[in-house]
Write a protein that holds these residues in place. Structure first.
Motif, PDB file in Angstrom:
ATOM      1  N   LEU A  54       0.551  -1.170   0.070  1.00 31.15           N
ATOM      2  CA  LEU A  54       0.052   0.198   0.155  1.00 31.15           C
ATOM      3  C   LEU A  54       0.660   1.106  -0.469  1.00 31.15           C
ATOM      4  O   LEU A  54       2.195   1.072   1.086  1.00 31.15           O
ATOM      5  N   PHE A  55       0.872   2.021  -0.272  1.00 33.74           N
ATOM      6  CA  PHE A  55       1.511   2.984  -0.877  1.00 33.74           C
ATOM      7  C   PHE A  55       0.123   4.694  -0.097  1.00 33.74           C
ATOM      8  O   PHE A  55      -0.126   4.212  -0.964  1.00 33.74           O
ATOM      9  N   THR A  56       0.002   5.596   0.322  1.00 33.47           N
ATOM     10  CA  THR A  56      -0.250   6.972   0.404  1.00 33.47           C
ATOM     11  C   THR A  56       0.070   7.485  -0.738  1.00 33.47           C
ATOM     12  O   THR A  56       1.051   7.525  -1.174  1.00 33.47           O
ATOM     13  N   ARG A  57      -0.939   8.599  -1.076  1.00 33.64           N
ATOM     14  CA  ARG A  57      -0.417   9.599  -2.540  1.00 33.64           C
ATOM     15  C   ARG A  57       0.659  10.469  -1.536  1.00 33.64           C
ATOM     16  O   ARG A  57       1.076  10.607  -2.922  1.00 33.64           O
ATOM     17  N   GLN A  58       0.635  10.658  -0.489  1.00 34.78           N
ATOM     18  CA  GLN A  58       1.552  11.677  -0.088  1.00 34.78           C
ATOM     19  C   GLN A  58       2.987  11.184  -0.381  1.00 34.78           C
ATOM     20  O   GLN A  58       3.442  11.494  -0.403  1.00 34.78           O
ATOM     21  N   SER A  59       3.118   9.346  -0.191  1.00 35.17           N
ATOM     22  CA  SER A  59       4.401   9.158  -0.531  1.00 35.17           C
ATOM     23  C   SER A  59       4.807   8.702  -1.909  1.00 35.17           C
ATOM     24  O   SER A  59       5.875   9.576  -2.308  1.00 35.17           O
ATOM     25  N   ILE A  60       3.705   8.553  -2.660  1.00 33.10           N
ATOM     26  CA  ILE A  60       4.020   8.734  -4.533  1.00 33.10           C
ATOM     27  C   ILE A  60       4.611  10.291  -5.001  1.00 33.10           C
ATOM     28  O   ILE A  60       5.687   9.852  -4.752  1.00 33.10           O
ATOM     29  N   ILE A  61       3.793  11.263  -3.980  1.00 28.97           N
ATOM     30  CA  ILE A  61       4.609  12.266  -4.920  1.00 28.97           C
ATOM     31  C   ILE A  61       5.709  12.455  -3.809  1.00 28.97           C
ATOM     32  O   ILE A  61       6.791  13.114  -4.985  1.00 28.97           O
ATOM     33  N   MET A  62       6.080  12.184  -3.035  1.00 30.31           N
ATOM     34  CA  MET A  62       6.979  12.809  -2.434  1.00 30.31           C
ATOM     35  C   MET A  62       7.910  11.987  -3.274  1.00 30.31           C
ATOM     36  O   MET A  62       9.329  12.540  -3.569  1.00 30.31           O
ATOM     37  N   ARG A  63       7.944  10.207  -3.425  1.00 35.37           N
ATOM     38  CA  ARG A  63       8.754   9.901  -4.221  1.00 35.37           C
ATOM     39  C   ARG A  63       9.543  10.090  -5.759  1.00 35.37           C
ATOM     40  O   ARG A  63      10.719  10.189  -5.777  1.00 35.37           O
ATOM     41  N   VAL A  64       7.925  10.815  -6.365  1.00 33.54           N
ATOM     42  CA  VAL A  64       8.756  11.565  -7.887  1.00 33.54           C
ATOM     43  C   VAL A  64       9.122  12.694  -7.309  1.00 33.54           C
ATOM     44  O   VAL A  64      10.308  12.881  -8.278  1.00 33.54           O
ATOM     45  N   LEU A  65       8.756  13.509  -6.647  1.00 33.75           N
ATOM     46  CA  LEU A  65       9.348  15.153  -6.463  1.00 33.75           C
ATOM     47  C   LEU A  65      10.932  14.488  -5.874  1.00 33.75           C
ATOM     48  O   LEU A  65      12.156  15.386  -6.493  1.00 33.75           O
ATOM     49  N   THR A  66      11.343  13.418  -5.130  1.00 32.77           N
ATOM     50  CA  THR A  66      12.910  13.873  -5.023  1.00 32.77           C
ATOM     51  C   THR A  66      13.496  13.203  -5.577  1.00 32.77           C
ATOM     52  O   THR A  66      14.603  12.735  -5.613  1.00 32.77           O
ATOM     53  N   HIS A  67      12.926  12.022  -6.592  1.00 33.97           N
ATOM     54  CA  HIS A  67      13.342  11.301  -7.521  1.00 33.97           C
ATOM     55  C   HIS A  67      14.237  12.846  -9.435  1.00 33.97           C
ATOM     56  O   HIS A  67      15.265  12.556  -8.942  1.00 33.97           O
ATOM     57  N   ASP A  68      12.973  13.726  -8.387  1.00 44.31           N
ATOM     58  CA  ASP A  68      13.657  14.537 -10.104  1.00 44.31           C
ATOM     59  C   ASP A  68      14.503  15.682  -9.447  1.00 44.31           C
ATOM     60  O   ASP A  68      15.459  16.144  -9.928  1.00 44.31           O
ATOM     61  N   ALA A  69      14.204  15.924  -8.269  1.00 44.97           N
ATOM     62  CA  ALA A  69      15.721  16.773  -7.448  1.00 44.97           C
ATOM     63  C   ALA A  69      16.802  16.300  -7.311  1.00 44.97           C
ATOM     64  O   ALA A  69      17.644  17.058  -7.976  1.00 44.97           O
ATOM     65  N   HIS A  70      16.559  14.468  -6.802  1.00 42.20           N
ATOM     66  CA  HIS A  70      17.841  14.209  -7.213  1.00 42.20           C
ATOM     67  C   HIS A  70      18.778  14.560  -8.105  1.00 42.20           C
ATOM     68  O   HIS A  70      20.455  14.417  -8.789  1.00 42.20           O
ATOM     69  N   HIS A  71      18.246  14.436  -9.644  1.00 45.40           N
ATOM     70  CA  HIS A  71      18.672  14.359 -10.325  1.00 45.40           C
ATOM     71  C   HIS A  71      18.450  15.872 -11.709  1.00 45.40           C
ATOM     72  O   HIS A  71      19.692  16.302 -11.880  1.00 45.40           O
ATOM     73  N   GLY A  72      18.268  16.986 -10.835  1.00 44.75           N
ATOM     74  CA  GLY A  72      18.432  18.046 -10.422  1.00 44.75           C
ATOM     75  C   GLY A  72      19.604  18.735 -10.149  1.00 44.75           C
ATOM     76  O   GLY A  72      19.963  19.276 -10.428  1.00 44.75           O
ATOM     77  N   GLY A  73      19.989  17.736  -9.233  1.00 43.45           N
ATOM     78  CA  GLY A  73      21.201  18.169  -8.683  1.00 43.45           C
ATOM     79  C   GLY A  73      22.432  17.515  -9.135  1.00 43.45           C
ATOM     80  O   GLY A  73      23.140  18.206  -9.218  1.00 43.45           O
ATOM     81  N   GLU A  74      21.577  16.488  -9.834  1.00 43.88           N
ATOM     82  CA  GLU A  74      23.178  15.200 -11.165  1.00 43.88           C
ATOM     83  C   GLU A  74      22.900  16.593 -12.104  1.00 43.88           C
ATOM     84  O   GLU A  74      24.758  17.214 -12.331  1.00 43.88           O
ATOM     85  N   ILE A  75      22.108  17.210 -12.445  1.00 40.06           N
ATOM     86  CA  ILE A  75      22.342  18.021 -13.480  1.00 40.06           C
ATOM     87  C   ILE A  75      23.573  19.341 -13.069  1.00 40.06           C
ATOM     88  O   ILE A  75      24.088  20.134 -13.532  1.00 40.06           O
ATOM     89  N   SER A  76      22.290  20.590 -12.342  1.00 34.63           N
ATOM     90  CA  SER A  76      23.347  21.194 -11.374  1.00 34.63           C
ATOM     91  C   SER A  76      24.937  20.967 -10.987  1.00 34.63           C
ATOM     92  O   SER A  76      26.117  22.004 -11.661  1.00 34.63           O
ATOM     93  N   GLN A  77      25.187  19.592 -10.961  1.00 36.70           N
ATOM     94  CA  GLN A  77      26.598  19.350 -10.985  1.00 36.70           C
ATOM     95  C   GLN A  77      27.066  19.046 -11.326  1.00 36.70           C
ATOM     96  O   GLN A  77      28.758  19.913 -12.099  1.00 36.70           O
ATOM     97  N   ILE A  78      26.677  18.900 -13.113  1.00 34.46           N
ATOM     98  CA  ILE A  78      27.536  18.401 -14.120  1.00 34.46           C
ATOM     99  C   ILE A  78      27.915  20.438 -14.757  1.00 34.46           C
ATOM    100  O   ILE A  78      28.732  20.798 -15.575  1.00 34.46           O
ATOM    101  N   LEU A  79      26.338  20.902 -14.762  1.00 30.98           N
ATOM    102  CA  LEU A  79      26.619  22.099 -15.301  1.00 30.98           C
ATOM    103  C   LEU A  79      28.276  23.470 -14.222  1.00 30.98           C
ATOM    104  O   LEU A  79      28.597  23.273 -15.082  1.00 30.98           O
ATOM    105  N   GLY A  80      27.989  22.905 -13.555  1.00 30.70           N
ATOM    106  CA  GLY A  80      28.626  23.747 -12.113  1.00 30.70           C
ATOM    107  C   GLY A  80      30.316  23.304 -12.805  1.00 30.70           C
ATOM    108  O   GLY A  80      31.324  23.736 -12.881  1.00 30.70           O
TER     109      GLY A  80
END
Length: 89
Positions: A54-80
């Motif tokens: 069972l997954f809550t709607r909140q846990s799904i949103i947080m999973r998607v959000l943190t997944h993209d934030a992780h990749h955004g951090g990778e992109i920022s690091q590469i750009l830097g």
């Protein structure tokens, strides 16, 4: 509809990556706009071959959000590393 996982890696343009991130954030914003705080506790079943979770709607949103934030951090690091300003979230 094709997601980024459906496209050859070499065919992923900067514009397509930005579009993918924007689509994800738009999806999260739309869900949050139409859900009450109580609805964030609604559960959804995912059936696996050996068990069900069972997954809550909140846990799904947080999973998607943190997944993209992780990749955004990778992109920022590469750009830097190339002397380019990172993503301004």
């Amino acid at each position: 509809w094709l997601g980024l996982d459906d496209i050859e890696e070499s065919a992923r343009t900067v514009e397509r990556l930005v579009q993918g991130l924007n689509e994800t954030w738009d999806m999260i914003a739309a869900v949050l706009a139409r859900c009450s705080p109580a609805e964030l506790n609604d559960t959804f079943e995912r059936v696996y071959p050996t068990h069900t979770r069972l997954f809550t709607r909140q846990s799904i949103i947080m999973r998607v959000l943190t997944h993209d934030a992780h990749h955004g951090g990778e992109i920022s690091q590469i750009l830097g590393m190339h002397g380019i300003a990172g993503i301004d979230w």
